[in-house]
Design an enzyme around this catalytic site. Structure first.
Site, PDB file in Angstrom:
ATOM      1  N   ASP A 123      67.004  36.788  20.987  1.00  0.00           N
ATOM      2  CA  ASP A 123      68.426  36.988  21.277  1.00  0.00           C
ATOM      3  C   ASP A 123      69.519  36.325  20.507  1.00  0.00           C
ATOM      4  O   ASP A 123      69.559  35.132  20.324  1.00  0.00           O
ATOM      5  CB  ASP A 123      68.834  36.691  22.600  1.00  0.00           C
ATOM      6  CG  ASP A 123      70.204  36.865  23.011  1.00  0.00           C
ATOM      7  OD1 ASP A 123      70.429  37.998  23.371  1.00  0.00           O
ATOM      8  OD2 ASP A 123      71.151  35.990  22.934  1.00  0.00           O
ATOM      9  N   TYR A 165      76.659  34.846  15.780  1.00  0.00           N
ATOM     10  CA  TYR A 165      75.863  33.357  15.435  1.00  0.00           C
ATOM     11  C   TYR A 165      75.608  33.205  14.141  1.00  0.00           C
ATOM     12  O   TYR A 165      75.186  32.254  13.570  1.00  0.00           O
ATOM     13  CB  TYR A 165      74.476  33.752  16.190  1.00  0.00           C
ATOM     14  CG  TYR A 165      74.643  33.830  17.739  1.00  0.00           C
ATOM     15  CD1 TYR A 165      75.908  33.577  18.376  1.00  0.00           C
ATOM     16  CD2 TYR A 165      73.343  34.032  18.682  1.00  0.00           C
ATOM     17  CE1 TYR A 165      75.782  33.868  19.832  1.00  0.00           C
ATOM     18  CE2 TYR A 165      73.632  34.500  19.808  1.00  0.00           C
ATOM     19  CZ  TYR A 165      74.636  34.078  20.485  1.00  0.00           C
ATOM     20  OH  TYR A 165      74.747  34.448  21.992  1.00  0.00           O
ATOM     21  N   LYS A 193      74.455  41.480  19.086  1.00  0.00           N
ATOM     22  CA  LYS A 193      75.570  41.859  20.155  1.00  0.00           C
ATOM     23  C   LYS A 193      76.837  42.269  18.928  1.00  0.00           C
ATOM     24  O   LYS A 193      76.801  41.573  17.943  1.00  0.00           O
ATOM     25  CB  LYS A 193      76.107  40.678  20.741  1.00  0.00           C
ATOM     26  CG  LYS A 193      74.878  40.076  21.469  1.00  0.00           C
ATOM     27  CD  LYS A 193      75.209  38.844  22.333  1.00  0.00           C
ATOM     28  CE  LYS A 193      74.083  38.298  23.081  1.00  0.00           C
ATOM     29  NZ  LYS A 193      73.422  37.206  22.279  1.00  0.00           N
ATOM     30  N   HIS A 208      79.350  41.932  23.328  1.00  0.00           N
ATOM     31  CA  HIS A 208      79.403  40.431  23.601  1.00  0.00           C
ATOM     32  C   HIS A 208      80.385  39.949  24.748  1.00  0.00           C
ATOM     33  O   HIS A 208      80.094  39.213  25.612  1.00  0.00           O
ATOM     34  CB  HIS A 208      79.637  39.692  22.175  1.00  0.00           C
ATOM     35  CG  HIS A 208      79.074  38.497  22.092  1.00  0.00           C
ATOM     36  ND1 HIS A 208      78.687  37.932  20.982  1.00  0.00           N
ATOM     37  CD2 HIS A 208      78.948  37.361  23.104  1.00  0.00           C
ATOM     38  CE1 HIS A 208      77.901  36.757  21.186  1.00  0.00           C
ATOM     39  NE2 HIS A 208      77.936  36.549  22.495  1.00  0.00           N
TER      40      HIS A 208
HETATM   41  N1  NAP Z   1      76.179  36.405  25.763  1.00  0.00           N
HETATM   42  C1  NAP Z   1      77.041  35.154  25.546  1.00  0.00           C
HETATM   43  O1  NAP Z   1      78.112  35.230  25.669  1.00  0.00           O
HETATM   44  C2  NAP Z   1      75.934  33.927  25.348  1.00  0.00           C
HETATM   45  C3  NAP Z   1      76.686  32.766  25.338  1.00  0.00           C
HETATM   46  C4  NAP Z   1      75.783  31.699  25.159  1.00  0.00           C
HETATM   47  C5  NAP Z   1      74.615  31.787  24.803  1.00  0.00           C
HETATM   48  N2  NAP Z   1      74.057  32.944  24.699  1.00  0.00           N
HETATM   49  C6  NAP Z   1      72.677  33.016  24.528  1.00  0.00           C
HETATM   50  O2  NAP Z   1      71.611  32.550  25.592  1.00  0.00           O
HETATM   51  C7  NAP Z   1      70.886  31.427  24.775  1.00  0.00           C
HETATM   52  C8  NAP Z   1      70.473  30.296  25.420  1.00  0.00           C
HETATM   53  O3  NAP Z   1      71.774  29.669  25.686  1.00  0.00           O
HETATM   54  P1  NAP Z   1      72.377  28.243  25.164  1.00  0.00           P
HETATM   55  O4  NAP Z   1      71.923  28.146  23.783  1.00  0.00           O
HETATM   56  O5  NAP Z   1      73.788  27.980  25.439  1.00  0.00           O
HETATM   57  O6  NAP Z   1      71.811  27.180  26.141  1.00  0.00           O
HETATM   58  P2  NAP Z   1      70.633  26.588  26.921  1.00  0.00           P
HETATM   59  O7  NAP Z   1      69.425  27.457  26.595  1.00  0.00           O
HETATM   60  O8  NAP Z   1      70.948  26.630  28.297  1.00  0.00           O
HETATM   61  O9  NAP Z   1      70.314  25.229  26.372  1.00  0.00           O
HETATM   62  C9  NAP Z   1      70.027  24.896  25.220  1.00  0.00           C
HETATM   63  C10 NAP Z   1      70.174  23.305  24.883  1.00  0.00           C
HETATM   64  O10 NAP Z   1      69.157  22.810  25.611  1.00  0.00           O
HETATM   65  C11 NAP Z   1      68.184  22.000  25.200  1.00  0.00           C
HETATM   66  N3  NAP Z   1      66.810  22.014  25.387  1.00  0.00           N
HETATM   67  C12 NAP Z   1      66.151  23.425  25.056  1.00  0.00           C
HETATM   68  N4  NAP Z   1      64.836  23.202  25.626  1.00  0.00           N
HETATM   69  C13 NAP Z   1      64.983  22.007  26.609  1.00  0.00           C
HETATM   70  C14 NAP Z   1      64.003  21.465  27.378  1.00  0.00           C
HETATM   71  N5  NAP Z   1      63.032  21.997  27.674  1.00  0.00           N
HETATM   72  N6  NAP Z   1      64.311  19.951  28.004  1.00  0.00           N
HETATM   73  C15 NAP Z   1      65.746  19.620  27.424  1.00  0.00           C
HETATM   74  N7  NAP Z   1      66.561  20.370  26.788  1.00  0.00           N
HETATM   75  C16 NAP Z   1      66.340  21.203  26.392  1.00  0.00           C
HETATM   76  C17 NAP Z   1      68.521  22.401  23.544  1.00  0.00           C
HETATM   77  O11 NAP Z   1      68.355  21.363  22.538  1.00  0.00           O
HETATM   78  P3  NAP Z   1      67.256  21.534  21.312  1.00  0.00           P
HETATM   79  O12 NAP Z   1      67.565  23.126  20.571  1.00  0.00           O
HETATM   80  O13 NAP Z   1      67.428  20.335  20.351  1.00  0.00           O
HETATM   81  O14 NAP Z   1      65.948  21.414  22.091  1.00  0.00           O
HETATM   82  C18 NAP Z   1      69.807  23.027  23.658  1.00  0.00           C
HETATM   83  O15 NAP Z   1      70.793  21.857  23.181  1.00  0.00           O
HETATM   84  C19 NAP Z   1      71.619  31.339  23.532  1.00  0.00           C
HETATM   85  O16 NAP Z   1      70.959  30.424  22.361  1.00  0.00           O
HETATM   86  C20 NAP Z   1      72.260  32.691  23.096  1.00  0.00           C
HETATM   87  O17 NAP Z   1      71.008  33.381  22.539  1.00  0.00           O
HETATM   88  C21 NAP Z   1      74.878  34.128  25.019  1.00  0.00           C
END
Ligand code: NAP
Length: 275
Positions: free
Chosen positions: A49, A54, A79, A112
């Site tokens: 994704d 990004y 997106k 988005h």
């Molecule tokens: N459509 C939208 O508006 C929107 C908004 C936000 C996000 N997104 C999408 O959703 C994806 C995921 O959301 P997100 O990146 O916001 O946050 P997330 O996946 O909820 O959390 C990522 C964070 O958690 C840490 N992490 C990952 N695996 C872990 C584990 N097993 N234990 C502890 N910590 C862990 C990562 O650090 P490390 O990398 O250091 O492991 C990073 O700091 C994004 O990458 C993006 O593709 C979309």
């Protein structure tokens, strides 16, 4: 419920989309994205994704190519960013994404954010891109029920996916019910609460299965039939996050995790954003 890392949900148009994938927000385009995407695919991930905003579509495309896995075996989501919304501008933005990815189609193209007075025109462009075969599925992100109703009232295609913030502190039950009724697949962003996993219930349930709080939350997503895309650049966590297909939460545990809900967002509110 037995789902494997490679198993898929079927979208309303029949296209199969993996239940689990990698999110790459904040992953840098300087080799980090290429390496992370390649490592994820090596570890069995089949869905990535990304988004134009990004700034890492070049690295994502390179990572997929260097994995050696065929393009048609990877599910790629991107997106249309807010500043590019509108009918004509969406086509140009999408062509730029394809060019950076070095691909001639994506699997899923999303709006988005629901930019007021723009998202209907953006959607008309997405419908055309879908009809032209350049996106195998189209959908939205950060749409509330009223945004979906407004869009559906004037369009011919119902979004196949809605990607929203979704985790134990924000379960969005009404939106989830509406999505199911309208065959819109819910997809969770920030499933790991951006790393804020310090909830005793998650640790307690995880201890029973020998799983981490992150694994418990991701398993809870799957059992709630929500597609999930945790982000990590850490090779150990990449494997950890994918190791959620060998245990099953009880219905009571699923309900206990859901009861953590307090409508708390880590990201912006779709009804009140200014970007
Ligand atoms: N459509 C939208 O508006 C929107 C908004 C936000 C996000 N997104 C999408 O959703 C994806 C995921 O959301 P997100 O990146 O916001 O946050 P997330 O996946 O909820 O959390 C990522 C964070 O958690 C840490 N992490 C990952 N695996 C872990 C584990 N097993 N234990 C502890 N910590 C862990 C990562 O650090 P490390 O990398 O250091 O492991 C990073 O700091 C994004 O990458 C993006 O593709 C979309």
């Amino acid at each position: 419920m037995t789902i494997a890392l490679t198993e898929s949900t079927q979208l309303s148009n029949g296209v199969k989309m993996p239940w689990f994938g990698l999110g790459v927000w904040k992953v840098k385009d300087d080799g980090e994205a290429e390496n992370t995407v390649k490592s994820a695919i090596d570890a069995g991930y089949r869905s990535i994704d990304t988004a134009a905003v990004y700034g890492n579509e070049v690295g994502v495309g390179a990572g997929i190519r260097s994995s050696g896995v065929r393009r048609e075996d990877i599910f790629v989501t991107t997106k249309i960013w807010n500043a590019n919304q509108g009918y004509e501008s969406t086509f140009a933005a999408f062509e730029e994404s394809l060019s950076k990815l070095e691909m001639d189609y994506v699997d899923l193209l999303l709006i988005h954010w629901p930019v007021k007075d723009k998202y209907k025109d953006t959607w008309r462009a997405l419908e055309q891109i879908y009809k032209d075969g350049k996106a195998r599925a189209i959908g939205v992100s950060n749409f509330q029920i009223h945004h979906l109703q407004d869009l559906m009232a004037s369009s011919t295609i119902v979004p196949m996916v809605n990607q929203v913030e979704y985790h134990p502190l924000l379960t969005q039950q009404e939106l989830h019910n509406f999505s199911k009724e309208n065959h819109i697949q819910l997809m969770a962003w920030s499933p790991l609460m951006q790393g804020n996993l310090d909830q005793s219930v998650l640790a307690e349930i995880g201890a029973k299965y020998g799983k981490s709080p992150a694994q418990v939350v991701l398993r809870w997503d799957l059992q709630n039939e929500v597609v999930t895309i945790p982000k990590t650049i850490n090779p150990e966590r990449l494997k950890e996050n994918g190791a959620i297909f060998d245990f099953e939460l009880t219905a009571e545990e699923v309900a206990r995790i859901s009861s953590l809900n307090r409508n708390e967002r880590f990201g912006p509110d779709p009804d009140n954003f200014d970007f």
